[in-house]
Design a protein around this motif. Structure first.
Motif, PDB file in Angstrom:
ATOM      1  N   ALA A  49       0.858  -1.148  -0.019  1.00 40.98           N
ATOM      2  CA  ALA A  49      -0.048   0.044   0.133  1.00 40.98           C
ATOM      3  C   ALA A  49       0.662   1.266   0.066  1.00 40.98           C
ATOM      4  O   ALA A  49       0.560   2.365  -0.640  1.00 40.98           O
ATOM      5  CB  ALA A  49      -0.920   0.002   1.051  1.00 40.98           C
ATOM      6  N   PHE A  50       1.922   0.959   0.813  1.00 44.10           N
ATOM      7  CA  PHE A  50       2.914   2.203   0.802  1.00 44.10           C
ATOM      8  C   PHE A  50       3.586   2.597  -0.540  1.00 44.10           C
ATOM      9  O   PHE A  50       3.558   3.813  -1.075  1.00 44.10           O
ATOM     10  CB  PHE A  50       4.152   2.179   1.802  1.00 44.10           C
ATOM     11  N   ILE A  51       3.829   1.379  -1.317  1.00 41.33           N
ATOM     12  CA  ILE A  51       4.300   1.572  -2.617  1.00 41.33           C
ATOM     13  C   ILE A  51       3.506   2.092  -3.424  1.00 41.33           C
ATOM     14  O   ILE A  51       3.437   2.972  -4.664  1.00 41.33           O
ATOM     15  CB  ILE A  51       5.155   0.042  -3.144  1.00 41.33           C
ATOM     16  N   VAL A  52       2.250   1.711  -3.398  1.00 42.45           N
ATOM     17  CA  VAL A  52       1.154   2.233  -4.620  1.00 42.45           C
ATOM     18  C   VAL A  52       1.094   3.638  -4.043  1.00 42.45           C
ATOM     19  O   VAL A  52       0.979   4.712  -5.131  1.00 42.45           O
ATOM     20  CB  VAL A  52      -0.040   1.578  -4.131  1.00 42.45           C
ATOM     21  N   GLU A  53       0.997   4.132  -2.961  1.00 40.48           N
ATOM     22  CA  GLU A  53       1.018   5.397  -2.660  1.00 40.48           C
ATOM     23  C   GLU A  53       2.085   6.376  -3.075  1.00 40.48           C
ATOM     24  O   GLU A  53       2.081   7.380  -3.525  1.00 40.48           O
ATOM     25  CB  GLU A  53       0.662   6.008  -0.932  1.00 40.48           C
ATOM     26  N   LEU A  54       3.423   5.744  -3.006  1.00 38.83           N
ATOM     27  CA  LEU A  54       4.516   6.294  -3.408  1.00 38.83           C
ATOM     28  C   LEU A  54       4.485   6.615  -4.895  1.00 38.83           C
ATOM     29  O   LEU A  54       5.106   7.818  -5.470  1.00 38.83           O
ATOM     30  CB  LEU A  54       5.731   5.384  -3.072  1.00 38.83           C
ATOM     31  N   PHE A  55       3.814   5.827  -5.392  1.00 37.30           N
ATOM     32  CA  PHE A  55       3.621   5.991  -7.049  1.00 37.30           C
ATOM     33  C   PHE A  55       2.672   6.586  -7.333  1.00 37.30           C
ATOM     34  O   PHE A  55       2.113   6.795  -8.539  1.00 37.30           O
ATOM     35  CB  PHE A  55       3.892   4.800  -7.901  1.00 37.30           C
ATOM     36  N   ASN A  56       1.655   7.494  -6.516  1.00 38.43           N
ATOM     37  CA  ASN A  56       0.752   8.089  -6.354  1.00 38.43           C
ATOM     38  C   ASN A  56      -0.565   7.590  -7.158  1.00 38.43           C
ATOM     39  O   ASN A  56      -0.995   8.100  -8.032  1.00 38.43           O
ATOM     40  CB  ASN A  56       1.017   9.565  -7.416  1.00 38.43           C
ATOM     41  N   GLY A  57      -0.626   6.364  -6.675  1.00 39.62           N
ATOM     42  CA  GLY A  57      -2.014   5.658  -7.344  1.00 39.62           C
ATOM     43  C   GLY A  57      -1.641   5.127  -8.966  1.00 39.62           C
ATOM     44  O   GLY A  57      -2.913   5.127  -9.440  1.00 39.62           O
ATOM     45  N   GLN A  58      -0.755   5.317  -9.423  1.00 40.57           N
ATOM     46  CA  GLN A  58      -0.827   5.011 -10.671  1.00 40.57           C
ATOM     47  C   GLN A  58      -1.111   3.349 -11.208  1.00 40.57           C
ATOM     48  O   GLN A  58      -1.450   3.033 -12.222  1.00 40.57           O
ATOM     49  CB  GLN A  58       0.828   5.152 -11.343  1.00 40.57           C
ATOM     50  N   PHE A  59      -0.993   2.455  -9.955  1.00 37.77           N
ATOM     51  CA  PHE A  59      -1.383   1.260 -10.006  1.00 37.77           C
ATOM     52  C   PHE A  59      -2.144   0.886  -8.768  1.00 37.77           C
ATOM     53  O   PHE A  59      -2.083   1.593  -7.832  1.00 37.77           O
ATOM     54  CB  PHE A  59      -0.589   0.270 -10.298  1.00 37.77           C
ATOM     55  N   THR A  60      -2.965  -0.213  -8.813  1.00 35.40           N
ATOM     56  CA  THR A  60      -3.461  -0.598  -7.548  1.00 35.40           C
ATOM     57  C   THR A  60      -2.679  -1.524  -6.935  1.00 35.40           C
ATOM     58  O   THR A  60      -1.837  -2.286  -7.375  1.00 35.40           O
ATOM     59  CB  THR A  60      -4.907  -1.299  -7.856  1.00 35.40           C
ATOM     60  N   VAL A  61      -2.968  -1.990  -5.641  1.00 36.53           N
ATOM     61  CA  VAL A  61      -2.506  -2.858  -4.762  1.00 36.53           C
ATOM     62  C   VAL A  61      -2.581  -4.336  -5.526  1.00 36.53           C
ATOM     63  O   VAL A  61      -1.554  -5.051  -5.591  1.00 36.53           O
ATOM     64  CB  VAL A  61      -3.077  -3.163  -3.360  1.00 36.53           C
ATOM     65  N   ASP A  62      -3.719  -4.559  -5.920  1.00 36.22           N
ATOM     66  CA  ASP A  62      -3.986  -5.874  -6.849  1.00 36.22           C
ATOM     67  C   ASP A  62      -3.091  -5.851  -7.964  1.00 36.22           C
ATOM     68  O   ASP A  62      -2.238  -6.940  -8.340  1.00 36.22           O
ATOM     69  CB  ASP A  62      -5.446  -6.081  -7.468  1.00 36.22           C
ATOM     70  N   GLU A  63      -3.001  -4.786  -8.675  1.00 38.62           N
ATOM     71  CA  GLU A  63      -2.185  -4.706 -10.005  1.00 38.62           C
ATOM     72  C   GLU A  63      -0.653  -4.982  -9.534  1.00 38.62           C
ATOM     73  O   GLU A  63      -0.014  -5.647 -10.325  1.00 38.62           O
ATOM     74  CB  GLU A  63      -2.492  -3.446 -10.630  1.00 38.62           C
ATOM     75  N   PHE A  64      -0.135  -4.411  -8.532  1.00 42.02           N
ATOM     76  CA  PHE A  64       1.040  -4.627  -8.154  1.00 42.02           C
ATOM     77  C   PHE A  64       1.402  -6.176  -7.829  1.00 42.02           C
ATOM     78  O   PHE A  64       2.153  -6.828  -8.328  1.00 42.02           O
ATOM     79  CB  PHE A  64       1.504  -3.783  -6.943  1.00 42.02           C
ATOM     80  N   TYR A  65       0.358  -6.680  -6.917  1.00 38.45           N
ATOM     81  CA  TYR A  65       0.526  -8.261  -6.576  1.00 38.45           C
ATOM     82  C   TYR A  65       0.616  -9.108  -7.867  1.00 38.45           C
ATOM     83  O   TYR A  65       1.461 -10.073  -8.041  1.00 38.45           O
ATOM     84  CB  TYR A  65      -0.739  -8.541  -5.682  1.00 38.45           C
ATOM     85  N   ASP A  66      -0.251  -8.694  -8.593  1.00 42.91           N
ATOM     86  CA  ASP A  66      -0.488  -9.489  -9.850  1.00 42.91           C
ATOM     87  C   ASP A  66       0.491  -9.463 -11.141  1.00 42.91           C
ATOM     88  O   ASP A  66       0.704 -10.004 -11.715  1.00 42.91           O
ATOM     89  CB  ASP A  66      -2.007  -9.427 -10.422  1.00 42.91           C
TER      90      ASP A  66
END
Length: 95
Positions: A49-66
């Motif tokens: 969730a921190f990484i998603v926020e770090l990248f300003n929501g350019q991708f979601t948590v699910d998109e990161f995991y998948d």
């Protein structure tokens, strides 16, 4: 800073040219709260969730995991955290 994810069958590279000081603070909080040598599911979800926020929501948590290969997960997390906190990579073992 950048991260590449596989989304809809295509590699997509996301960048963040400016890291807010707030993210530095959050990274320190995460490092203090969690044992990065023994990450559990709760810690992993918080860090992603921190990484998603770090990248300003350019991708979601699910998109990161998948979208990230399992063998790239921990190195990517470490790289993002270290870049935010400013840990310089060095070959000098005394540093």
């Amino acid at each position: 800073m950048q991260v590449t994810l596989l989304i809809n069958g295509q590699e997509k590279t996301f960048t963040v040219p400016f890291v807010k000081a707030r993210m530095f603070r959050r990274a320190l909080e995460l490092r203090k709260k969690y044992d990065f040598n023994n990450i559990d599911v709760e810690a992993l979800d918080s860090i992603i969730a921190f990484i998603v926020e770090l990248f300003n929501g350019q991708f979601t948590v699910d998109e990161f995991y998948d979208g990230i290969a399992a063998d790239h997960l921990i190195p990517t997390i470490s790289d993002c955290m270290n870049k935010v906190i400013g840990v310089a990579k060095t070959s000098d073992p005394n540093v």
